[in-house]
Design an enzyme around this catalytic site. Sequence first.
Site, PDB file in Angstrom:
ATOM      1  N   GLY A 110      19.502  -3.222  -7.298  1.00  0.00           N
ATOM      2  CA  GLY A 110      18.820  -2.036  -6.793  1.00  0.00           C
ATOM      3  C   GLY A 110      19.697  -1.249  -5.838  1.00  0.00           C
ATOM      4  O   GLY A 110      20.449  -1.820  -5.044  1.00  0.00           O
ATOM      5  N   GLN A 111      19.555   0.059  -5.885  1.00  0.00           N
ATOM      6  CA  GLN A 111      20.273   0.942  -4.962  1.00  0.00           C
ATOM      7  C   GLN A 111      19.898   0.659  -3.517  1.00  0.00           C
ATOM      8  O   GLN A 111      20.682   0.903  -2.607  1.00  0.00           O
ATOM      9  CB  GLN A 111      19.948   2.406  -5.292  1.00  0.00           C
ATOM     10  CG  GLN A 111      20.624   3.391  -4.336  1.00  0.00           C
ATOM     11  CD  GLN A 111      20.139   4.813  -4.489  1.00  0.00           C
ATOM     12  OE1 GLN A 111      19.291   5.088  -5.335  1.00  0.00           O
ATOM     13  NE2 GLN A 111      20.646   5.706  -3.687  1.00  0.00           N
ATOM     14  N   LYS A 112      18.675   0.161  -3.286  1.00  0.00           N
ATOM     15  CA  LYS A 112      18.243  -0.076  -1.914  1.00  0.00           C
ATOM     16  C   LYS A 112      19.277  -0.884  -1.136  1.00  0.00           C
ATOM     17  O   LYS A 112      19.487  -0.664   0.044  1.00  0.00           O
ATOM     18  CB  LYS A 112      16.900  -0.814  -1.890  1.00  0.00           C
ATOM     19  CG  LYS A 112      16.342  -0.916  -0.475  1.00  0.00           C
ATOM     20  CD  LYS A 112      14.954  -1.472  -0.467  1.00  0.00           C
ATOM     21  CE  LYS A 112      14.956  -2.967  -0.360  1.00  0.00           C
ATOM     22  NZ  LYS A 112      15.354  -3.418   0.985  1.00  0.00           N
ATOM     23  N   LEU A 140       7.924 -10.660  -5.514  1.00  0.00           N
ATOM     24  CA  LEU A 140       8.282  -9.515  -6.357  1.00  0.00           C
ATOM     25  C   LEU A 140       7.351  -8.319  -6.150  1.00  0.00           C
ATOM     26  O   LEU A 140       6.188  -8.472  -5.797  1.00  0.00           O
ATOM     27  CB  LEU A 140       8.254  -9.938  -7.829  1.00  0.00           C
ATOM     28  CG  LEU A 140       9.223 -11.064  -8.196  1.00  0.00           C
ATOM     29  CD1 LEU A 140       9.156 -11.344  -9.699  1.00  0.00           C
ATOM     30  CD2 LEU A 140      10.652 -10.758  -7.781  1.00  0.00           C
ATOM     31  N   GLY A 143      12.436 -13.429  -5.239  1.00  0.00           N
ATOM     32  CA  GLY A 143      10.988 -13.592  -5.385  1.00  0.00           C
ATOM     33  C   GLY A 143      10.212 -12.634  -4.498  1.00  0.00           C
ATOM     34  O   GLY A 143      10.757 -11.627  -4.052  1.00  0.00           O
ATOM     35  N   ARG A 198      10.001  -7.557   2.476  1.00  0.00           N
ATOM     36  CA  ARG A 198       9.817  -7.680   3.929  1.00  0.00           C
ATOM     37  C   ARG A 198       8.745  -6.723   4.466  1.00  0.00           C
ATOM     38  O   ARG A 198       8.358  -6.842   5.634  1.00  0.00           O
ATOM     39  CB  ARG A 198      11.137  -7.434   4.655  1.00  0.00           C
ATOM     40  CG  ARG A 198      12.139  -8.572   4.422  1.00  0.00           C
ATOM     41  CD  ARG A 198      13.390  -8.418   5.276  1.00  0.00           C
ATOM     42  NE  ARG A 198      14.142  -9.647   5.361  1.00  0.00           N
ATOM     43  CZ  ARG A 198      15.225  -9.934   4.612  1.00  0.00           C
ATOM     44  NH1 ARG A 198      15.671  -9.070   3.734  1.00  0.00           N
ATOM     45  NH2 ARG A 198      15.837 -11.093   4.758  1.00  0.00           N
ATOM     46  N   GLY A 219       9.742  -2.640  -7.405  1.00  0.00           N
ATOM     47  CA  GLY A 219      11.194  -2.418  -7.407  1.00  0.00           C
ATOM     48  C   GLY A 219      11.902  -3.429  -8.298  1.00  0.00           C
ATOM     49  O   GLY A 219      12.796  -3.084  -9.088  1.00  0.00           O
ATOM     50  N   HIS A 220      11.495  -4.694  -8.170  1.00  0.00           N
ATOM     51  CA  HIS A 220      12.080  -5.740  -9.025  1.00  0.00           C
ATOM     52  C   HIS A 220      11.728  -5.494 -10.496  1.00  0.00           C
ATOM     53  O   HIS A 220      12.561  -5.659 -11.391  1.00  0.00           O
ATOM     54  CB  HIS A 220      11.544  -7.118  -8.620  1.00  0.00           C
ATOM     55  CG  HIS A 220      11.876  -7.543  -7.215  1.00  0.00           C
ATOM     56  ND1 HIS A 220      10.916  -7.609  -6.230  1.00  0.00           N
ATOM     57  CD2 HIS A 220      13.033  -7.917  -6.650  1.00  0.00           C
ATOM     58  CE1 HIS A 220      11.488  -8.029  -5.101  1.00  0.00           C
ATOM     59  NE2 HIS A 220      12.769  -8.226  -5.324  1.00  0.00           N
ATOM     60  N   SER A 240       9.892  -3.306  -0.395  1.00  0.00           N
ATOM     61  CA  SER A 240      10.695  -4.452   0.038  1.00  0.00           C
ATOM     62  C   SER A 240       9.770  -5.631   0.235  1.00  0.00           C
ATOM     63  O   SER A 240       8.635  -5.463   0.704  1.00  0.00           O
ATOM     64  CB  SER A 240      11.398  -4.120   1.363  1.00  0.00           C
ATOM     65  OG  SER A 240      11.858  -5.310   1.978  1.00  0.00           O
TER      66      SER A 240
HETATM   67  P1  AMP Z   1      15.665  -9.174  -3.298  1.00  0.00           P
HETATM   68  O1  AMP Z   1      14.607  -9.986  -3.968  1.00  0.00           O
HETATM   69  O2  AMP Z   1      15.197  -8.432  -2.093  1.00  0.00           O
HETATM   70  O3  AMP Z   1      16.953  -9.942  -3.079  1.00  0.00           O
HETATM   71  O4  AMP Z   1      16.037  -8.031  -4.329  1.00  0.00           O
HETATM   72  C1  AMP Z   1      16.426  -8.339  -5.650  1.00  0.00           C
HETATM   73  C2  AMP Z   1      16.953  -7.094  -6.310  1.00  0.00           C
HETATM   74  O5  AMP Z   1      15.925  -6.101  -6.324  1.00  0.00           O
HETATM   75  C3  AMP Z   1      18.146  -6.482  -5.568  1.00  0.00           C
HETATM   76  O6  AMP Z   1      19.092  -6.020  -6.517  1.00  0.00           O
HETATM   77  C4  AMP Z   1      17.513  -5.356  -4.799  1.00  0.00           C
HETATM   78  O7  AMP Z   1      18.406  -4.318  -4.510  1.00  0.00           O
HETATM   79  C5  AMP Z   1      16.437  -4.918  -5.771  1.00  0.00           C
HETATM   80  N1  AMP Z   1      15.393  -4.178  -5.067  1.00  0.00           N
HETATM   81  C6  AMP Z   1      14.741  -4.550  -3.934  1.00  0.00           C
HETATM   82  N2  AMP Z   1      13.882  -3.587  -3.539  1.00  0.00           N
HETATM   83  C7  AMP Z   1      14.001  -2.577  -4.439  1.00  0.00           C
HETATM   84  C8  AMP Z   1      13.385  -1.283  -4.570  1.00  0.00           C
HETATM   85  N3  AMP Z   1      12.478  -0.842  -3.708  1.00  0.00           N
HETATM   86  N4  AMP Z   1      13.762  -0.523  -5.612  1.00  0.00           N
HETATM   87  C9  AMP Z   1      14.695  -0.937  -6.495  1.00  0.00           C
HETATM   88  N5  AMP Z   1      15.305  -2.143  -6.419  1.00  0.00           N
HETATM   89  C10 AMP Z   1      14.970  -2.948  -5.401  1.00  0.00           C
END
Ligand code: AMP
Length: 299
Positions: free
Chosen positions: A144-146, A30, A28, A184, A33-34, A182
């Site tokens: 995501g590659q991040k 979001l 969440g 964060r 990137g998501h 992010s």
């Molecule tokens: P999270 O909500 O942070 O657990 O991220 C969920 C998915 O989104 C994970 O596969 C992350 O790698 C991807 N993600 C997070 N930030 C980015 C970004 N800036 N670009 C691409 N994918 C992202």
Amino acid sequence: MQVVDTIAALRSARQGVRGSVGLVPTMGALHAGHIALVEVARQQNETVLATIFVNPKQFGPSEDLAAYPRTLERDLKMLEDAGVDVVFTPTTDLMYPAGYQTYIEVEEVAKGLEGAHRPGHFRGVATVVAKLFNLSQADRAYFGQKDAQQVAVIRQMARDLNFPGEIVVCPTIREADGLALSSRNVYLNPEQRGAAGVLYRALRAAAERYAHGEREPQRLRAIMEQTLKAVPIAQTEYVAVSDPRTMREIETRTDSPLLLSMAVKIGPARLIDNMLLPAHLNTLEHLSHVLGVAEFTDF
Ligand code: AMP
């Protein structure tokens, strides 16, 4: 868009689907990137299933679980606008009911980098992703590659435990100054936010030297360290040059692909970023072959 928050409703939504299903797991809060993951999933599948779950098992005791941003209404609107078909929003009790006792421990690939600095993190990640794979029965899953090491851990788990399907890795989406989006980033005040572009600058500085022929891992590491040092409020936790498949640090020069990665604390935020070298590998076309996997049977 259907929003489901029970196992029974998720299973019945899954059974009602024809064609391939793309899974996009998120915590969440979001951002673009998501949504980029959702867009790739939509192009490649008939149905897109997103999940929103802040997984407590992947947070260490001194980490930011309580402070982690939660913006459910806004998230649902963004997913609906992006064309998601089903969203699964479980509670912690639904995912880990009283008496829960099964965990997935991926070994070598989870040891270094993030694994070394966040004990238990990848055990939590692998466990929740295995549950989401089982619940969704997805044909493809999007990451995501991040979080490059996270993908490597999930790929290893999928291979070792014979999960079917494909793991698709999408490029990191960035702000204008290069800061990786992010959830964060909301922890940063304006001064800290201004400093946060240094992670990408450090990656770019090393990439530039690589493009001019530099292959010594120690030198590439030193360039990143020096760039980060120029910004005093950026506290480097680690900087690494690794093999993108094993995640092992590389000490001797090589022409094989490299993963540059780092974790940097700026104020209350712990930021991570990475880049593959050579630079053309940081694209949707190549990422899944380097970090993800097209077919587990090929492995
Ligand atoms: P999270 O909500 O942070 O657990 O991220 C969920 C998915 O989104 C994970 O596969 C992350 O790698 C991807 N993600 C997070 N930030 C980015 C970004 N800036 N670009 C691409 N994918 C992202």
